[in-house]
Every structure is written in structure tokens, then in C-alpha cells.
Design a protein around this motif. Structure first.
Motif, short mmCIF file in Angstrom:
data_model
loop_
_atom_site.label_atom_id
_atom_site.label_comp_id
_atom_site.label_asym_id
_atom_site.label_seq_id
_atom_site.Cartn_x
_atom_site.Cartn_y
_atom_site.Cartn_z
N ASP A 65 -102.04 73.33 -85.66
CA ASP A 65 -102.23 73.40 -87.12
C ASP A 65 -100.93 73.43 -87.89
OD1 ASP A 65 -105.14 73.40 -87.01
OD2 ASP A 65 -104.88 75.32 -86.00
N GLN A 66 -99.82 73.13 -87.18
CA GLN A 66 -98.53 73.03 -87.86
C GLN A 66 -98.17 71.56 -88.06
OE1 GLN A 66 -96.33 75.43 -85.14
NE2 GLN A 66 -97.01 77.34 -86.07
N PRO A 67 -97.22 71.27 -88.99
CA PRO A 67 -96.83 69.86 -89.21
C PRO A 67 -96.42 69.20 -87.90
CG PRO A 67 -95.84 71.27 -90.87
CD PRO A 67 -96.51 72.18 -89.89
N CYS A 68 -96.76 67.93 -87.74
CA CYS A 68 -96.61 67.27 -86.44
C CYS A 68 -95.17 66.83 -86.14
CB CYS A 68 -97.55 66.07 -86.35
SG CYS A 68 -97.19 64.77 -87.54
N LEU A 69 -94.27 66.96 -87.11
CA LEU A 69 -92.89 66.49 -86.91
C LEU A 69 -92.26 67.07 -85.63
CD1 LEU A 69 -90.47 64.88 -88.00
CD2 LEU A 69 -89.76 66.93 -89.23
N GLU A 70 -92.40 68.39 -85.44
CA GLU A 70 -91.80 69.06 -84.29
C GLU A 70 -92.40 68.54 -82.97
OE1 GLU A 70 -89.63 71.90 -81.99
OE2 GLU A 70 -89.29 70.82 -83.85
N THR A 71 -93.72 68.36 -82.95
CA THR A 71 -94.37 67.88 -81.72
C THR A 71 -93.94 66.45 -81.40
OG1 THR A 71 -96.24 69.37 -82.01
CG2 THR A 71 -96.61 67.44 -80.61
N ILE A 72 -93.82 65.61 -82.43
CA ILE A 72 -93.35 64.23 -82.21
C ILE A 72 -91.94 64.27 -81.62
CG2 ILE A 72 -92.71 62.05 -83.35
CD1 ILE A 72 -94.83 62.71 -85.49
N ARG A 73 -91.09 65.15 -82.19
CA ARG A 73 -89.71 65.27 -81.71
C ARG A 73 -89.70 65.67 -80.24
NH1 ARG A 73 -86.00 68.67 -80.48
NH2 ARG A 73 -87.19 70.57 -80.80
N ARG A 74 -90.60 66.57 -79.86
CA ARG A 74 -90.62 67.07 -78.49
C ARG A 74 -91.15 66.01 -77.50
NH1 ARG A 74 -92.40 73.23 -78.04
NH2 ARG A 74 -91.07 74.23 -79.58
N ILE A 75 -92.15 65.25 -77.92
CA ILE A 75 -92.68 64.18 -77.05
C ILE A 75 -91.59 63.14 -76.83
CG2 ILE A 75 -94.38 62.31 -76.84
CD1 ILE A 75 -96.30 64.06 -78.52
N LYS A 76 -90.88 62.84 -77.92
CA LYS A 76 -89.79 61.86 -77.85
C LYS A 76 -88.68 62.35 -76.91
CE LYS A 76 -86.60 59.59 -81.15
NZ LYS A 76 -86.99 58.22 -81.49
N LEU A 77 -88.33 63.63 -77.04
CA LEU A 77 -87.29 64.21 -76.20
C LEU A 77 -87.69 64.13 -74.72
CD1 LEU A 77 -84.73 65.91 -75.65
CD2 LEU A 77 -86.10 67.96 -76.04
N TYR A 78 -88.95 64.45 -74.43
CA TYR A 78 -89.43 64.41 -73.06
C TYR A 78 -89.30 62.99 -72.49
CZ TYR A 78 -92.43 65.44 -69.01
OH TYR A 78 -92.90 65.63 -67.75
N SER A 79 -89.80 62.03 -73.26
CA SER A 79 -89.77 60.63 -72.78
C SER A 79 -88.36 60.12 -72.63
CB SER A 79 -90.53 59.73 -73.76
OG SER A 79 -91.84 60.19 -73.90
N GLU A 80 -87.49 60.47 -73.57
CA GLU A 80 -86.10 59.99 -73.49
C GLU A 80 -85.36 60.65 -72.33
OE1 GLU A 80 -84.58 60.70 -77.40
OE2 GLU A 80 -85.22 58.74 -78.14
N SER A 81 -85.65 61.91 -72.08
CA SER A 81 -85.01 62.60 -70.95
C SER A 81 -85.46 61.97 -69.64
CB SER A 81 -85.39 64.08 -70.95
OG SER A 81 -84.89 64.72 -72.10
#
Length: 444
Positions: free
Chosen positions: A198-214
């Protein structure tokens, strides 16, 4: 004679060491004191093996465990995200010159009693047994969206406002099923409870991106871990600090923190006074300035076999999402072994951890322990989770939070950035012109 320092740091835990490294690198005169005879504070690595048995008052070890010196056991094992901020900090402080990292061999998630590989790329999604055909397609669209997302380019937002749209709405837009939401939120974005939905999705998008890039850089998992264990880090920082004229004193009692009008003035250690303008420390040095917010249980397990269903990985991370076990918080398992030079040949060290929710913490981690059977030896500890009472701006005493139950450094990194901001008034950022060392012109 009074000794003057800009900053005194008490404790050689990872957070204290990183902050002291950043400070001495920016030209501050730093003194580092630890009451213990070893580096690392509560997040120390124990060696030799005999020392671990002694610490937990367990009889042993058996002769079959190999030479005690071959062991380095982290009391609080955590993995680094290969592309994460903390690795950027380590590169920036150049402490990486003293360390070797090795990739962790797998990232897994628990579902319906069994562990499954976490899909982090389109190829892995295609092969995953966590989802059916339609879910695979939707999940791949979400992955692609996250990878192409650029906060500076609204064209990549796909008509969403990432600061307003909740993560729940984001997942709905991609029509993700509950199973996919669960492993995406907990095993990829590494949220430890359901609040993120229920929080803005910006942080979750950032984390998914970080996971995939790592993942794309290193495969077979996004995590890396130092050869010889985390104990190498504080020692690397001690060497770095010495290069910048900082001083480390181990095995020194801290008698008192001298205040003047509510503000820190000096530290008295072994009867000597050391003056400072600011003080950084872990909670054990200032028990009256912290409060308890919960408890963490950690169970260190020695195994003579790889964990089932992890493709015989020599090292891996396993996350048991809380909903699978009717809990509020996830259970984490980190597995390392002789492959990282932390145990003798053929032995694995698996640590199970979670935030305590009942009066019987050992029963809470049971589902994690079951995945590891048979276990040769267990070492159980329950610690209080404490946080500072104030931000330190008035007293100029900056206290770190104790280490949480996660087995990666993402949350600890937030604490480091937050402390850095309170200590210096500046944001901790990398790259570009703010680099302090003019003599160091390489771009990071």
C-alpha cells in the motif's frame, strides 16, 4: 596531554567501520575504539571453530570437523547485492583492495513446503516451476518494465505516477497472481512484511531493477559474499583508516562519554581523555540512549551436505515468505561453505533468522530448520533489536541500529545513509564532482 579528534567511533561493527572509513577519507581525524579484543562487534566472525562452541557453551567440536583455523563463522551473516549501494560504498572507499568477493550460487524462495529458484531474468522466468504459462508472461512484462524504468524519464512510467500508484495497483496492472506477487515482493524486492503493497511503487520498482541488474552481471544469483567471511571487512577498514592517519585501538575499556551542556565533548578510555566533536557508536556503548523495538532469533547450523533442492549449491539464500507460514515476518536462511573459505572441506554453515513474534522463538524457525535436516550442530541466539532514541543532532552522538533479521545488507545500508546524513548534513552519493580526493581521478 589531551588528544583531539574530529570524530571518535566506538565499536568495529560493519556500520561503524564504513562510516569511519568515509569520514577519514573526507579528511577528518578519526579515532576508533573497541572494548573487545576482536573486530566486528556483535557482527563479528568467530575463528577458530572451538571459539564458537565456547561462546555458545556447547561441548565439542568433534575431531571430524577439521582444523579449527579453517573456520570463520559470521554471527550475523548477510549477503551483498552485487549492484547495491553498499558495494558502491566499498568500491568508493577502496576497501575492496583488501577483499575478495565470490558470487553466492543461488537465490531461492519457499512455497508449499519446498524451495524453488527465484526467477530474476526472462530466461529464468520461462524455466520456473513457480508459475503457470500465463503468469510467466505477465511476470516477464513486469520485469521488463522495471528494467527499462528510469525515474528521470517519465516516458518509461507507462502512464503511472510511481510516487502515487501503490505497489498493489502496479501488480494489478500487470495482472499478477498472488503467488507471483509473493515471491516478487519478498524474494526479489526483499520486503519483509506486507506493508509495501500500500506504499508508492517507486521503491519496489527500484528494488526489482536492482535485483535483475545485480543478476545480469554475475549470475547465478544477485548476491556476493567475501572470501573468509564478513570479518574481513572491519580489518580492511582498519588498514584503510591507517592509510588516512586514523587510529584503531582494540581491547580498550570505554569508561565514560564526557558531555558538556548536553553535547559530547570527550571519551574517557583506560583513564585517558580523548576529545571529539562527534561520536559514532553501536548501541552497546550507550544503553541509556536506545530502546528495544523487538527481538531477533538466529540459529547457526553446521551441515555435512548441501541443502535439498538447491542444485547442490555451495552457497545460497533462501527466503520463506511470511504468508506461507501464517507469520507477519519472513524467515531467512543464508548458506555458505568451504567454497568461501569459512568452513572445513565438505561442511556448510546455514543460518536461519527471523523477527521473533511469540514467546517460543525456536518453534518459529522450525520450518527453516526442517529444510536443513540432518543438522550436525545448532547454535541458537536471541537478541534484542534496538534503535536510538534520538537523531543525535543535539548531543552529536550518532548511534547505529542493531542488525535486523534479514540476511542481506539492504536495510543496513539505509541506516548507514541515514546516519551519514545526520552526521555530515550531506547526502551520501557516488560518482560526479563531490569526490573529496583530488588525487583520485578515476570515475566510479
Amino acid at each position: 596531554r589531551m588528544q583531539e579528534y574530529d570524530i571518535i567511533v566506538l565499536g568495529t561493527g560493519l556500520k561503524e567501520c564504513i562510516l569511519s572509513g568515509l569520514m577519514s577519507q573526507s579528511g577528518k581525524k578519526v579515532l576508533h575504539i573497541d572494548k573487545n579484543p576482536y573486530y566486528g562487534g556483535e557482527s563479528a566472525s568467530i575463528s577458530p571453530l572451538e571459539q564458537l562452541y565456547k561462546k555458545f557453551k556447547v561441548p565439542g567440536p568433534a575431531k571430524t570437523m577439521g582444523r579449527g583455523k579453517e573456520w570463520n563463522i559470521d554471527l550475523i551473516p548477510k549477503f551483498f547485492m552485487a549492484n547495491g549501494e553498499l558495494v558502491k560504498i566499498l568500491v568508493h572507499t577502496e576497501v575492496t583492495r583488501y577483499l575478495d568477493f565470490k558470487v553466492v550460487e543461488g537465490s531461492y524462495v519457499y512455497k508449499a513446503g519446498k524451495v524453488h529458484k527465484v526467477p530474476g531474468t526472462e530466461e529464468e522466468a520461462q524455466a520456473s516451476d513457480l508459475m503457470g504459462m500465463f503468469d510467466k508472461r505477465r511476470f516477464k512484462k513486469l520485469l521488463l518494465f522495471a528494467l527499462n524504468f528510469d525515474v528521470r524519464n517519465p516516458r518509461t512510467y507507462q502512464d503511472m505516477d510511481p510516487n502515487k500508484t501503490t505497489t498493489r495497483d502496479l501488480f494489478c496492472r500487470f495482472d499478477l497472481g498472488l503467488d507471483v506477487m509473493e515471491f516478487t515482493g519478498h524474494a526479489i524486492a526483499l520486503h519483509s512484511s506486507e506493508n509495501y503493497l500500500d506504499q508508492p511503487c517507486l521503491e519496489t520498482i527500484r528494488r526489482i531493477k536492482l535485483y535483475s541488474e545485480s543478476l545480469s552481471r554475475h549470475n547465478p544469483s544477485p548476491y556476493i559474499y567475501p572470501v573468509y567471511g564478513l570479518g574481513e571487512l572491519p580489518q580492511g577498514f582498519a588498514r584503510l583508516s591507517a592509510e588516512y592517519g586514523g587510529t584503531f585501538l582494540l581491547n580498550r575499556a570505554v569508561d565514560e562519554i564526557v558531555m558538556d551542556n548536553g553535547k559530547v565533548k570527550a571519551v574517557k578510555s583506560d583513564g585517558k581523555l580523548f576529545h571529539c566533536k562527534q561520536l559514532i557508536c553501536d548501541p552497546s556503548y550507550v544503553p541509556n540512549r536506545v530502546r528495544k523495538v523487538g527481538r531477533v532469533i538466529r540459529v547457526i547450523c553446521l551441515l555435512n551436505h548441501p541443502v535439498k533442492n538447491t542444485h547442490d549449491a555451495n552457497s545460497c539464500q533462501i527466503i520463506l515468505p511470511q504468508a506461507q507460514l501464517n507469520r507477519k515476518s519472513d524467515i531467512y536462511i543464508s548458506v555458505v561453505s568451504y567454497a568461501h573459505n569459512v568452513a572445513s572441506d565438505g561442511v556448510y554453515i546455514a543460518t536461519v533468522s527471523t523477527t521473533v513474534e511469540t514467546s517460543n522463538p525456536e518453534k518459529e524457525v522450525q520450518p527453516g530448520l526442517e529444510l536443513l535436516e540432518p543438522i550436525m550442530q545448532k547454535f541458537v541466539s536471541v537478541h534484542n533489536l534496538v534503535v536510538p532514541n534520538e537523531d543525535g543532532k543535539r548531543s552529536q552522538i550518532f548511534v547505529s541500529r542493531s542488525y535486523d533479521s534479514t540476511n542481506h545488507f539492504e536495510t543496513e545500508c539505509e541506516d548507514i545513509k541515514d546516519m551519514y546524513h545526520r552526521i555530515t548534513g550531506a547526502e551520501l552519493r557516488f560518482g560526479g564532482s563531490h569526490r573529496h580526493q583530488s588525487h583520485n581521478s578515476d570515475d566510479d
